[in-house]
Design an enzyme around this catalytic site. Structure first.
Site, PDB file in Angstrom:
ATOM      1  CG  ASP A 102      30.657  25.683 -21.670  1.00  0.00           C
ATOM      2  OD1 ASP A 102      31.651  25.860 -20.943  1.00  0.00           O
ATOM      3  OD2 ASP A 102      30.617  24.857 -22.596  1.00  0.00           O
ATOM      4  N   GLY A 120      28.335  16.603 -21.139  1.00  0.00           N
ATOM      5  CA  GLY A 120      29.429  17.083 -20.294  1.00  0.00           C
ATOM      6  C   GLY A 120      28.980  17.171 -18.846  1.00  0.00           C
ATOM      7  NE  ARG A 131      29.747  14.703 -25.036  1.00  0.00           N
ATOM      8  CZ  ARG A 131      30.485  15.426 -24.181  1.00  0.00           C
ATOM      9  NH1 ARG A 131      31.642  14.995 -23.775  1.00  0.00           N
ATOM     10  NH2 ARG A 131      30.049  16.604 -23.768  1.00  0.00           N
ATOM     11  NE  ARG A 139      34.308  22.583 -26.806  1.00  0.00           N
ATOM     12  CZ  ARG A 139      33.633  21.452 -26.717  1.00  0.00           C
ATOM     13  NH1 ARG A 139      33.234  20.836 -27.791  1.00  0.00           N
ATOM     14  NH2 ARG A 139      33.361  20.905 -25.563  1.00  0.00           N
ATOM     15  CB  THR A 145      26.505  22.911 -19.469  1.00  0.00           C
ATOM     16  OG1 THR A 145      27.666  23.466 -20.087  1.00  0.00           O
ATOM     17  CG2 THR A 145      25.367  23.877 -19.720  1.00  0.00           C
ATOM     18  CG  ASP A 162      26.653  27.186 -23.866  1.00  0.00           C
ATOM     19  OD1 ASP A 162      26.171  26.466 -22.977  1.00  0.00           O
ATOM     20  OD2 ASP A 162      27.348  26.745 -24.796  1.00  0.00           O
ATOM     21  CG  ASP A 172      23.331  22.586 -26.816  1.00  0.00           C
ATOM     22  OD1 ASP A 172      24.182  21.714 -26.560  1.00  0.00           O
ATOM     23  OD2 ASP A 172      23.599  23.650 -27.420  1.00  0.00           O
TER      24      ASP A 172
END
Ligand code: ADP
Length: 326
Positions: free
Chosen positions: A131, A14, A75, A175, A129, A133, A106
């Site tokens: 996010d 991403g 991807r 997510r 990223t 996370d 990740d």
């Protein structure tokens, strides 16, 4: 320790604002240390397709302020196979790459860990990223920019929400993690925040909305993380509408606007620090690690740990959110 002569740089998975700043920092630190930087286009796909280009310091001029990634991200299913990784390694070897800087999330780090284990190509990960996370860093590149984008959007939504008796459900990215929802919810004064880590039942949400009404609020903003398990924003909206006919319930899904835009100052600085740290790690013979920032210090975390563990949200922030919305 063998001398480092050539290093490949790629962005994968991403995209996130600030990836360009990380590429720039990695390329320029290569030049600074007398290493030849090689850009790889479209992540691991470019390594498999041999889409490589030797860079110089000017190749990365005027990109620090640009969102996205000029090397493009992709991807690549083939890289998930041992054959795909063998092909990628053969190209890396033929190009004379002694190491790889992998800017991504990740999934990208898993790929990096595997190509290093299987073929001995030293890899260092840089967390990019929105996010936030990824374990091993307090902040990921792109997160701060995404927070600012979301807060700006919610501020605008608030204007229309307060002009009518409206209840807005605003879905934000995340997510598996509620970092964006929790922090933007507090910053934009959301009445409720729904995150995957603290699953609220629909009944609890209804009670909160009723309490909000009793406290004199005539409009509400509920920030909902993508990963919330209440059935999605549209289903939630119809349940709320059934229970609160006085409210005009609206849904806004911010979607990919959160991924774009000029990187914030914090993201540019973070990306610059980590891009440099990644090349320095390779120079020092450190690999199979991700570079990150913890308590203001640049640190390294084994890729295996960065992939398998997760940063927990700060539970104290949930309490803050509750207090400031009475
Ligand atoms: P992110 O890096 O943002 O988590 P993805 O999960 O899509 O994004 O991973 C990016 C790329 O990394 C994938 O397209 C694939 O090429 C590679 N990758 C992801 N998971 C693996 C895996 N288990 N084994 C090998 N390569 C992987």
């Amino acid at each position: 320790m063998a001398e480092l002569k050539k290093v490949g740089v790629l962005t994968s998975g991403g995209d996130a604002p600030g990836m360009n700043a990380a590429i720039r920092a990695a390329v320029r630190s290569c030049i600074f240390y007398g290493i030849e930087p090689v850009a790889i286009r479209e992540g691991y796909k470019g390594l498999i397709d041999n889409d490589l280009e030797v860079m110089n310091a000017r190749s990365v001029a005027n990109i620090i302020n640009q969102g996205g990634t000029f090397l493009k991200s992709a991807r690549c299913a083939e890289f998930r196979t041992p054959e795909g990784r063998a092909k990628a390694f053969a190209n890396a070897k033929a190009a004379g790459l002694d190491g790889l800087v992998v800017i991504g999330g990740d999934g990208s780090f898993t790929g990096a860990m595997l190509i290093e284990k299987e073929h001995g190509l030293p890899c260092v990960g840089v967390p990019g990223t929105i996010d936030n996370d990824i374990f091993g860093t307090d902040f990921t590149i792109g997160y701060d920019t995404a927070l600012n984008t979301v807060v700006e959007a919610i501020d605008k939504i608030r204007d229309t929400a307060t002009s009518h008796n409206r209840l807005f459900l605003v879905e934000v990215m995340g997510r598996d993690a509620g970092f964006i929802a929790l922090n933007t919810g507090i910053a934009a004064g959301a009445e409720q925040i729904l995150i995957p880590e603290e699953q609220k039942s629909v009944n609890e949400l209804m009670d909160d909305i009723a309490n909000s009404g009793r406290a004199g609020k005539t409009s509400s903003i509920v920030v909902v993380s993508e990963g919330d398990k209440s059935g999605g924003v549209f289903e939630l909206a119809s349940k709320i509408e059934d229970s609160f006919p006085d409210y005009d319930v609206k849904v806004t899904v911010l979607g990919h606007t959160q991924r774009g835009g000029k990187p914030s100052c914090s993201d540019r600085v973070l990306a610059s620090r980590l891009g440099v740290a990644a090349v320095e790690a390779l120079r020092e013979g450190d690999s199979g690690v991700m570079v990150g920032v913890r308590n203001q210090q640049v640190v390294q975390t084994p890729l295996e740990e960065a992939i398998s563990k997760h940063n927990a949200i700060d539970k104290a922030l949930l309490k803050v959110a509750e207090i400031v919305t009475v």
